[in-house]
Design a protein around this motif. Sequence first.
Motif, PDB file in Angstrom:
ATOM      1  N   GLY A  39       1.236  -1.139  -0.226  1.00 50.05           N
ATOM      2  CA  GLY A  39      -0.165   0.040   0.054  1.00 50.05           C
ATOM      3  C   GLY A  39       0.616   1.165   0.096  1.00 50.05           C
ATOM      4  N   HIS A  40       1.891   1.038   0.689  1.00 48.42           N
ATOM      5  CA  HIS A  40       2.647   2.421   0.758  1.00 48.42           C
ATOM      6  C   HIS A  40       3.842   2.840   0.026  1.00 48.42           C
ATOM      7  CE1 HIS A  40       2.863   0.986   5.305  1.00 48.42           C
ATOM      8  NE2 HIS A  40       2.492   2.673   4.984  1.00 48.42           N
ATOM      9  N   LEU A  41       3.958   1.097  -0.668  1.00 51.78           N
ATOM     10  CA  LEU A  41       4.661   1.376  -1.991  1.00 51.78           C
ATOM     11  C   LEU A  41       3.777   1.572  -3.684  1.00 51.78           C
ATOM     12  CD1 LEU A  41       6.628  -1.649  -1.617  1.00 51.78           C
ATOM     13  CD2 LEU A  41       7.102   0.321  -0.949  1.00 51.78           C
ATOM     14  N   PHE A 149      -1.936  10.420  -0.128  1.00 49.98           N
ATOM     15  CA  PHE A 149      -1.720   9.677   1.067  1.00 49.98           C
ATOM     16  C   PHE A 149      -3.517   8.899   0.973  1.00 49.98           C
ATOM     17  CE2 PHE A 149      -1.387  14.269   3.119  1.00 49.98           C
ATOM     18  CZ  PHE A 149      -0.098  13.279   3.726  1.00 49.98           C
ATOM     19  N   GLY A 150      -3.286   7.848   1.250  1.00 46.99           N
ATOM     20  CA  GLY A 150      -3.903   6.295   1.243  1.00 46.99           C
ATOM     21  C   GLY A 150      -5.772   6.579   1.977  1.00 46.99           C
ATOM     22  N   GLU A 151      -6.780   6.566   0.404  1.00 46.42           N
ATOM     23  CA  GLU A 151      -7.852   6.117   1.243  1.00 46.42           C
ATOM     24  C   GLU A 151      -8.378   5.284   2.607  1.00 46.42           C
ATOM     25  OE1 GLU A 151     -10.687   6.696  -1.319  1.00 46.42           O
ATOM     26  OE2 GLU A 151     -10.257   8.375  -1.913  1.00 46.42           O
ATOM     27  N   LYS A 152      -6.748   4.543   2.967  1.00 41.93           N
ATOM     28  CA  LYS A 152      -7.825   3.448   3.433  1.00 41.93           C
ATOM     29  C   LYS A 152      -7.489   4.239   5.114  1.00 41.93           C
ATOM     30  CE  LYS A 152      -5.540  -0.287   6.203  1.00 41.93           C
ATOM     31  NZ  LYS A 152      -5.854   1.045   7.021  1.00 41.93           N
ATOM     32  N   ASP A 153      -7.014   5.077   5.358  1.00 40.09           N
ATOM     33  CA  ASP A 153      -6.978   6.113   6.332  1.00 40.09           C
ATOM     34  C   ASP A 153      -8.134   7.426   6.212  1.00 40.09           C
ATOM     35  OD1 ASP A 153      -5.620   4.616   8.193  1.00 40.09           O
ATOM     36  OD2 ASP A 153      -4.183   4.980   6.798  1.00 40.09           O
ATOM     37  N   PHE A 154      -9.494   6.972   5.543  1.00 39.18           N
ATOM     38  CA  PHE A 154     -10.429   7.965   4.938  1.00 39.18           C
ATOM     39  C   PHE A 154     -10.329   9.047   5.831  1.00 39.18           C
ATOM     40  CE2 PHE A 154     -13.979   9.699   3.177  1.00 39.18           C
ATOM     41  CZ  PHE A 154     -13.966   9.185   1.612  1.00 39.18           C
ATOM     42  N   THR A 178      -7.215   2.371  -1.966  1.00 38.42           N
ATOM     43  CA  THR A 178      -6.622   0.841  -0.323  1.00 38.42           C
ATOM     44  C   THR A 178      -6.064  -0.416  -1.461  1.00 38.42           C
ATOM     45  OG1 THR A 178      -8.397   2.459   0.750  1.00 38.42           O
ATOM     46  CG2 THR A 178      -7.195  -0.374   1.035  1.00 38.42           C
ATOM     47  N   LEU A 179      -5.041  -0.356  -1.457  1.00 42.99           N
ATOM     48  CA  LEU A 179      -4.558  -1.852  -1.851  1.00 42.99           C
ATOM     49  C   LEU A 179      -4.604  -3.165  -0.738  1.00 42.99           C
ATOM     50  CD1 LEU A 179      -2.536  -0.453  -3.723  1.00 42.99           C
ATOM     51  CD2 LEU A 179      -1.446  -2.067  -3.379  1.00 42.99           C
ATOM     52  N   ARG A 180      -5.574  -3.760  -1.157  1.00 40.43           N
ATOM     53  CA  ARG A 180      -6.112  -4.821   0.054  1.00 40.43           C
ATOM     54  C   ARG A 180      -5.074  -6.347  -0.714  1.00 40.43           C
ATOM     55  NH1 ARG A 180     -10.669  -3.613   1.926  1.00 40.43           N
ATOM     56  NH2 ARG A 180     -11.499  -1.218   1.287  1.00 40.43           N
ATOM     57  N   ALA A 186      -8.115  -5.292   3.607  1.00 40.48           N
ATOM     58  CA  ALA A 186      -6.897  -3.655   3.422  1.00 40.48           C
ATOM     59  C   ALA A 186      -5.372  -4.053   4.139  1.00 40.48           C
ATOM     60  CB  ALA A 186      -7.388  -2.282   3.863  1.00 40.48           C
ATOM     61  N   MET A 187      -4.171  -3.796   3.386  1.00 33.55           N
ATOM     62  CA  MET A 187      -2.840  -3.765   3.532  1.00 33.55           C
ATOM     63  C   MET A 187      -2.371  -2.892   4.812  1.00 33.55           C
ATOM     64  SD  MET A 187      -0.878  -4.679   0.315  1.00 33.55           S
ATOM     65  CE  MET A 187      -0.625  -5.921   0.001  1.00 33.55           C
ATOM     66  N   SER A 188      -2.383  -3.185   6.273  1.00 30.26           N
ATOM     67  CA  SER A 188      -2.118  -2.092   7.042  1.00 30.26           C
ATOM     68  C   SER A 188      -0.665  -2.603   7.760  1.00 30.26           C
ATOM     69  CB  SER A 188      -3.087  -2.510   7.743  1.00 30.26           C
ATOM     70  OG  SER A 188      -2.361  -1.921   9.092  1.00 30.26           O
TER      71      SER A 188
HETATM   72  P1  AMP Z   1       0.619   4.520   7.851  1.00 27.97           P
HETATM   73  O1  AMP Z   1       2.174   4.133   7.506  1.00 27.97           O
HETATM   74  O2  AMP Z   1       0.194   3.800   8.505  1.00 27.97           O
HETATM   75  O3  AMP Z   1       1.286   6.114   8.625  1.00 27.97           O
HETATM   76  O4  AMP Z   1       0.004   4.832   6.764  1.00 27.97           O
HETATM   77  C1  AMP Z   1       1.168   6.196   5.537  1.00 27.97           C
HETATM   78  C2  AMP Z   1       0.599   6.502   4.578  1.00 27.97           C
HETATM   79  O5  AMP Z   1       0.262   4.668   3.853  1.00 27.97           O
HETATM   80  C3  AMP Z   1      -0.762   6.917   4.333  1.00 27.97           C
HETATM   81  O6  AMP Z   1      -1.140   8.061   3.750  1.00 27.97           O
HETATM   82  C4  AMP Z   1      -2.286   5.685   4.404  1.00 27.97           C
HETATM   83  O7  AMP Z   1      -3.349   6.384   3.928  1.00 27.97           O
HETATM   84  C5  AMP Z   1      -1.209   4.653   3.421  1.00 27.97           C
HETATM   85  N1  AMP Z   1      -1.524   3.347   2.810  1.00 27.97           N
HETATM   86  C6  AMP Z   1      -2.042   2.982   4.657  1.00 27.97           C
HETATM   87  N2  AMP Z   1      -2.448   1.704   3.911  1.00 27.97           N
HETATM   88  C7  AMP Z   1      -2.570   1.524   2.301  1.00 27.97           C
HETATM   89  C8  AMP Z   1      -2.543   0.617   1.810  1.00 27.97           C
HETATM   90  N3  AMP Z   1      -3.583  -0.901   2.270  1.00 27.97           N
HETATM   91  N4  AMP Z   1      -3.683   0.927   0.204  1.00 27.97           N
HETATM   92  C9  AMP Z   1      -2.621   2.882  -0.039  1.00 27.97           C
HETATM   93  N5  AMP Z   1      -2.314   3.374   1.261  1.00 27.97           N
HETATM   94  C10 AMP Z   1      -2.136   2.872   2.172  1.00 27.97           C
END
Ligand code: AMP
Length: 282
Positions: A39-41, A149-154, A178-180, A186-188
């Motif tokens: 997701g980050h990538l 920024f990712g929509e994952k964290d809407f 959001t990548l899944r 959802a990737m996290s």
């Molecule tokens: P984080 O490291 O969790 O703070 O996330 C950093 C950024 O990556 C934020 O903008 C998140 O919304 C985004 N992000 C986290 N998970 C995903 C995902 N599964 N797909 C797309 N973006 C993501």
Amino acid sequence: MSSVQVIKSPAAMSAWSEAARARGERIAFVPTMGALHAGHLSLLAAARAHGERVALSIFVNPTQFGPNEDLARYPRDLAGDLAKAAAAGTDVAFVPAVPDMYPPGAQTVVEVREVSQGLCGDRRPGHFAGVATVVCKLFGIVRPHVALFGEKDFQQLAVVRRMVADLSLPVAVVGCPTLREPDGLAMSSRNVYLSPAERARAVAVFRGLSAARERFRAGERRAEILAEVALTDIAAAVDRVDYVEVRDADSLRPIAHLEQPAVILAAVFLGTTRLIDNMRLP
Ligand code: AMP
């Protein structure tokens, strides 16, 4: 494979950005807490299309964690992150230490009011003030033209958009899908906390949100019914539901009837792990 330049000091990071700006280069910026996954990538890949230079930050920001949250055990893998970031074409990684970001004497907190309330804002008091403050500081240090920024964290994305507009910050904010995982989860970075059994149950969040979206596509417009549809799948599988709610996609205000773009958002616990996800309607 090219390597990523690692910068630890805020002053050196700003100098790097000013030099790039002086060459007329645009800087696209992806803030993260590390433990990078696909997701980050995807954000870093999207960033390439927005600027000649791609900057990543890796900072586990203590001010956005509550006292009983997972700050101490949050996954960290700097060497792995830098290898992944290099492969994704990242130019620079800003990796500050906590005292660099919060030197003694700091007194300013950025509080975005209405859009930080409800949903995760109510369940994680102070979380979005921590997010808004650190993102504002990162923008001041990294000085990007564009931030992704990712929509994952809407709700986080909505808070950042509101802050940028309200404070007239000279940054274009781009939201990314959001990548899944193949099964829909959802990737996290927090997925690594899940036991195999919890991981198997976690997919119910995606299933529930998808069921609500199917019901929406079939014509249902009552927010309460759509939330109930999602909750049926989700509550049966997880250990605790924090919330399942339908909101206006722009303001995040509660809505009863879907006449404008909306989003259904969920937060759940599996064991001690808290996961969030959402889906746009339509
Ligand atoms: P984080 O490291 O969790 O703070 O996330 C950093 C950024 O990556 C934020 O903008 C998140 O919304 C985004 N992000 C986290 N998970 C995903 C995902 N599964 N797909 C797309 N973006 C993501």
